[in-house]
Enzyme design. Sequence first.
Site, mmCIF file in Angstrom:
data_model
loop_
_atom_site.group_PDB
_atom_site.id
_atom_site.type_symbol
_atom_site.label_atom_id
_atom_site.label_comp_id
_atom_site.label_asym_id
_atom_site.label_seq_id
_atom_site.Cartn_x
_atom_site.Cartn_y
_atom_site.Cartn_z
ATOM 1 N N VAL A 6 0.954 -1.340 0.375
ATOM 2 C CA VAL A 6 0.063 -0.064 0.203
ATOM 3 C C VAL A 6 0.622 1.392 -0.020
ATOM 4 O O VAL A 6 2.040 1.210 0.939
ATOM 5 C CB VAL A 6 -0.697 -0.387 0.894
ATOM 6 C CG1 VAL A 6 -1.547 0.864 1.694
ATOM 7 C CG2 VAL A 6 -1.955 -0.947 1.186
ATOM 8 N N ALA A 40 4.315 3.913 2.798
ATOM 9 C CA ALA A 40 4.293 3.162 2.158
ATOM 10 C C ALA A 40 4.500 2.041 3.257
ATOM 11 O O ALA A 40 5.074 1.871 4.100
ATOM 12 C CB ALA A 40 4.839 2.323 1.195
ATOM 13 N N LYS A 41 3.597 -0.055 3.085
ATOM 14 C CA LYS A 41 4.007 -0.498 4.420
ATOM 15 C C LYS A 41 3.602 -1.944 2.937
ATOM 16 O O LYS A 41 2.578 -1.411 2.094
ATOM 17 C CB LYS A 41 3.150 -0.828 4.767
ATOM 18 C CG LYS A 41 3.687 -1.731 6.154
ATOM 19 C CD LYS A 41 5.005 -0.790 6.988
ATOM 20 C CE LYS A 41 5.404 -1.630 8.121
ATOM 21 N NZ LYS A 41 6.663 -0.481 8.665
ATOM 22 N N GLY A 42 4.249 -3.094 3.454
ATOM 23 C CA GLY A 42 3.578 -4.385 2.319
ATOM 24 C C GLY A 42 3.905 -5.341 3.352
ATOM 25 O O GLY A 42 4.660 -5.318 4.790
#
Length: 420
Positions: A63, A108-110
């Site tokens: 995201v 962001a992050k994943g």
Amino acid sequence: MAMEIYDHPTFKMACQQFDLVANFLGMSESDRDRVKYPKRSMTVALPIHCDDGSTRVFSGYRVQHHLTLGPTKGGLRYHPDVTLGEVAALAMWMSWKCALTGLPYGGAKGGIACDPGKLSRNELERLTRRYTQEMIPFIGPQVDVMAPDLGTNEQVMAWMMDTYSVHVGATVPSIVTGKPVALGGSQGRREATGRGVAYLVNRATDTIGMDITKATAAVQGFGNVGSIAALSLARYGAKIIGVTDAFGGVFNSKGLNLWELEKHVEKTRSVAGFAEAEPLTNEQLLVLPCDILVPAALERQITEVNAPKIQCRILAEAANGPTTPEADEILKKRPEIFIIPDILCNAGGVIVSYFEWVQDLQSFFWGETEVTDKLFRILETAYTQVVALSRKQKIPMRLAALSVGIKRVQEAKKLRGLFP
Ligand code: NAD
């Protein structure tokens, strides 16, 4: 605006926090949705060959919360419970954290829903490379830069960098941060988050008039952040009396020998069973009588159930989102507890990630002292700002920290305007 795809308690929590801040800032309705919701999200199916000859498919997510101030930046998490909603919440927090500390990034992050402890090294490598390959249209040194988080480490970043570089046809160290130093990683990156936590705890002891050399501390999580935070706090003179991880915990009222504990964890992969200490559960650790409590594992650990029973003077949120909004309401009525909110407390990681990115782009590398000096300077500015705002407006530290970050993102969006 409906955002059902992100439905998850942690995303709800991040939205609740945002709404409180938006109310405090008097943000207009038209600005709210624009600042709050993630810009892009990706969900990918990741098939890999397992060592036993079977094929398994994992779910991967990324995201990117906003693209207003520069590339997006944020960690990659390997954990069985990872969902799109959790990743979206973590991406939002990254945005506020980067803005609070003045970094030219959006959040962001994943994540990949997997248990890294149950995968072989070869399976982990295949999964990481497959995820990177699927993300190639959406990442880049000027687009989105990943870093380690829960369940990932320098080796995972090295595989990501290699996969991306092979695709581009040239070595691109700036595609990820938190790499091994031998591949363009920064001196002091591995230690940055925990070191930053301890720096801020030490500052907080000044603020509330506590002598850190007489303080006791309890730490939840003994991974990258928890172990370095514990060791750094011990260097400031604090006594670490309790540590827990996913498999158990240990307590010693005289203080744990952390250097021996590290050796024990290297051998057994857990703090549990460490000699010269009593067993301790996670529930016990969070309510242990101590001066400094450091949750450094997962989100939503301090809830309305244990918040009334917490016995520390400083709550240093090394993990992301360890305190629920319901617990926050309870802690607001307990002014004896000084909270260093997550987006400030664990910002050391992304700050040194930023240094790593800058060094990679310039191919010019700094020594550890320079990195740590610059890290502490940025943390000091952010800490002073948040404490001053909290005191001036008589608001909790979390509201102060979030409002500095959120306001900066709002202002940047206003200045850029809306295209077309
Ligand atoms: P890590 O994987 O290195 O360590 C996580 C630790 O938490 C391990 O000791 C694990 O056993 C423990 N843990 C997992 N589940 C637990 C549970 N249910 N109860 C108690 N302990 C549990 O991860 P990390 O990089 O140290 O990250 C920890 C936290 O810090 C996460 O919230 C992460 O988002 C946050 N964070 C990390 C960084 C970074 O630079 N690594 C930066 C900012 C924030």
